[in-house]
Motif scaffolding. Structure first.
Motif, mmCIF file in Angstrom:
data_model
loop_
_atom_site.group_PDB
_atom_site.id
_atom_site.type_symbol
_atom_site.label_atom_id
_atom_site.label_comp_id
_atom_site.label_asym_id
_atom_site.label_seq_id
_atom_site.Cartn_x
_atom_site.Cartn_y
_atom_site.Cartn_z
ATOM 1 N N ALA A 147 -2.410 29.189 13.743
ATOM 2 C CA ALA A 147 -3.138 29.368 15.001
ATOM 3 C C ALA A 147 -2.628 28.404 16.068
ATOM 4 O O ALA A 147 -2.474 28.783 17.238
ATOM 5 C CB ALA A 147 -4.630 29.169 14.772
ATOM 6 N N MET A 148 -2.342 27.165 15.677
ATOM 7 C CA MET A 148 -1.852 26.183 16.651
ATOM 8 C C MET A 148 -0.467 26.563 17.162
ATOM 9 O O MET A 148 -0.175 26.437 18.356
ATOM 10 C CB MET A 148 -1.849 24.787 16.030
ATOM 11 N N VAL A 149 0.407 27.034 16.268
ATOM 12 C CA VAL A 149 1.743 27.460 16.703
ATOM 13 C C VAL A 149 1.653 28.682 17.602
ATOM 14 O O VAL A 149 2.379 28.803 18.592
ATOM 15 C CB VAL A 149 2.646 27.736 15.474
ATOM 16 N N MET A 192 -8.229 32.897 15.064
ATOM 17 C CA MET A 192 -7.711 32.441 13.787
ATOM 18 C C MET A 192 -8.130 31.002 13.484
ATOM 19 O O MET A 192 -8.496 30.661 12.365
ATOM 20 C CB MET A 192 -6.186 32.540 13.746
ATOM 21 N N PHE A 193 -8.077 30.149 14.517
ATOM 22 C CA PHE A 193 -8.438 28.749 14.300
ATOM 23 C C PHE A 193 -9.927 28.640 13.990
ATOM 24 O O PHE A 193 -10.332 27.895 13.079
ATOM 25 C CB PHE A 193 -8.104 27.926 15.541
ATOM 26 N N GLY A 194 -10.760 29.385 14.713
ATOM 27 C CA GLY A 194 -12.187 29.365 14.432
ATOM 28 C C GLY A 194 -12.490 29.883 13.036
ATOM 29 O O GLY A 194 -13.338 29.333 12.317
ATOM 30 N N ASP A 195 -11.787 30.920 12.617
ATOM 31 C CA ASP A 195 -11.990 31.490 11.290
ATOM 32 C C ASP A 195 -11.562 30.514 10.198
ATOM 33 O O ASP A 195 -12.156 30.456 9.119
ATOM 34 C CB ASP A 195 -11.195 32.791 11.175
ATOM 35 N N ALA A 196 -10.518 29.715 10.500
ATOM 36 C CA ALA A 196 -9.996 28.779 9.500
ATOM 37 C C ALA A 196 -10.916 27.577 9.285
ATOM 38 O O ALA A 196 -11.023 27.061 8.174
ATOM 39 C CB ALA A 196 -8.605 28.296 9.920
#
Length: 248
Positions: free
Chosen positions: A105-107, A242-246
């Motif tokens: 997500a960060m990339v 994606m980051f929130g889900d992770a």
């Protein structure tokens, strides 16, 4: 909706992005595999490498025919990334799914921000800085190996700024670098690749390759900056989800 239809639709859209924008579209392959087709993060990054390798190699042949590939500079850049790509590939199998997803997500967010910024200008220098080339190539290889993305959004600016490659040649040369790094990363994922659902990955990759050709025609008719901005905003939304889900 069946997995085959979803794979064909997602592959075609990602291919259109790759062909229309010249890079960055492969970043959406992994989220599509995870959220639309039910792949685990590790399997999705492996499948992403397969899709990236096939699509990049196909596009590379077209750029090579047009004389837009700097083979010497590209192979130097790629050589520095082979080892990190293989190490990153081995590391990906050991990372927790949440960590791998958050890193991806960060990339993806970096890719989106990079696409919203003005592109690099052609460089007037042709002097290759071996140390800088090795560092940039190694970093790109590591990203490719761990996350299963091509990294064209990183390779093109690096080739222009570090190796002095002109913009048109940088796009073609980046495909050489991406193809080599993807194949190197896949070399250490044999066990994971054996467990992939090839009935889904094959059509996905095929649709991406065909979509890339249509994307070139789309780019000729639409404003590239408009396409790039819309894609970047969509990618930012995917990265946030994606980051929130992770982390939840």
């Amino acid at each position: 909706m069946s997995s085959l239809v979803l794979a064909l639709a997602a592959g075609a859209l990602i291919g259109l992005a790759l062909g229309g924008l010249g890079g960055g579209g492969s970043v959406l392959a992994v989220p599509a595999l995870i959220y639309l087709l039910g792949f685990t993060p590790v399997s999705a990054t492996t499948a992403g490498l397969v899709i990236v390798a096939l699509t990049s190699a196909t596009a590379l042949s077209a750029h090579a025919r047009d004389g837009h590939v700097r083979w010497g500079a590209g192979l130097l850049f790629a050589a520095a990334g082979i080892g990190p790509a293989m190490l990153g590939s081995a590391l990906a199998a050991q990372l927790p799914a949440g960590a791998l997803q958050a890193a991806f997500a960060m990339v993806a967010a970096v890719a989106a921000v990079r696409m919203l910024r003005p592109g690099p200008e052609d460089s007037d220098t042709r002097r290759i800085r071996p140390g800088h080339a090795a560092a940039a190539g190694a970093g790109l290889g590591a990203v490719t190996g761990v996350l299963g993305v091509g990294g064209g959004f990183l390779a093109v600016p690096a080739l222009v700024a570090v190796l002095g490659v002109r913009m048109r040649e940088a796009v073609g040369t980046s495909l050489l670098v991406i193809t080599v790094n993807s194949l190197a990363a896949l070399a250490l994922r044999g066990g994971t690749a054996d467990r992939l659902d090839w009935g889904v990955v094959g059509p996905f990759a095929g649709a991406a390759v065909l979509g890339a050709w249509d994307g070139r025609r789309l780019a000729a008719k639409a404003q590239p900056k408009t396409l790039q901005r819309a894609f970047a905003l969509a990618l930012l939304a995917v990265a946030a989800f994606m980051f929130g889900d992770a982390v939840v």
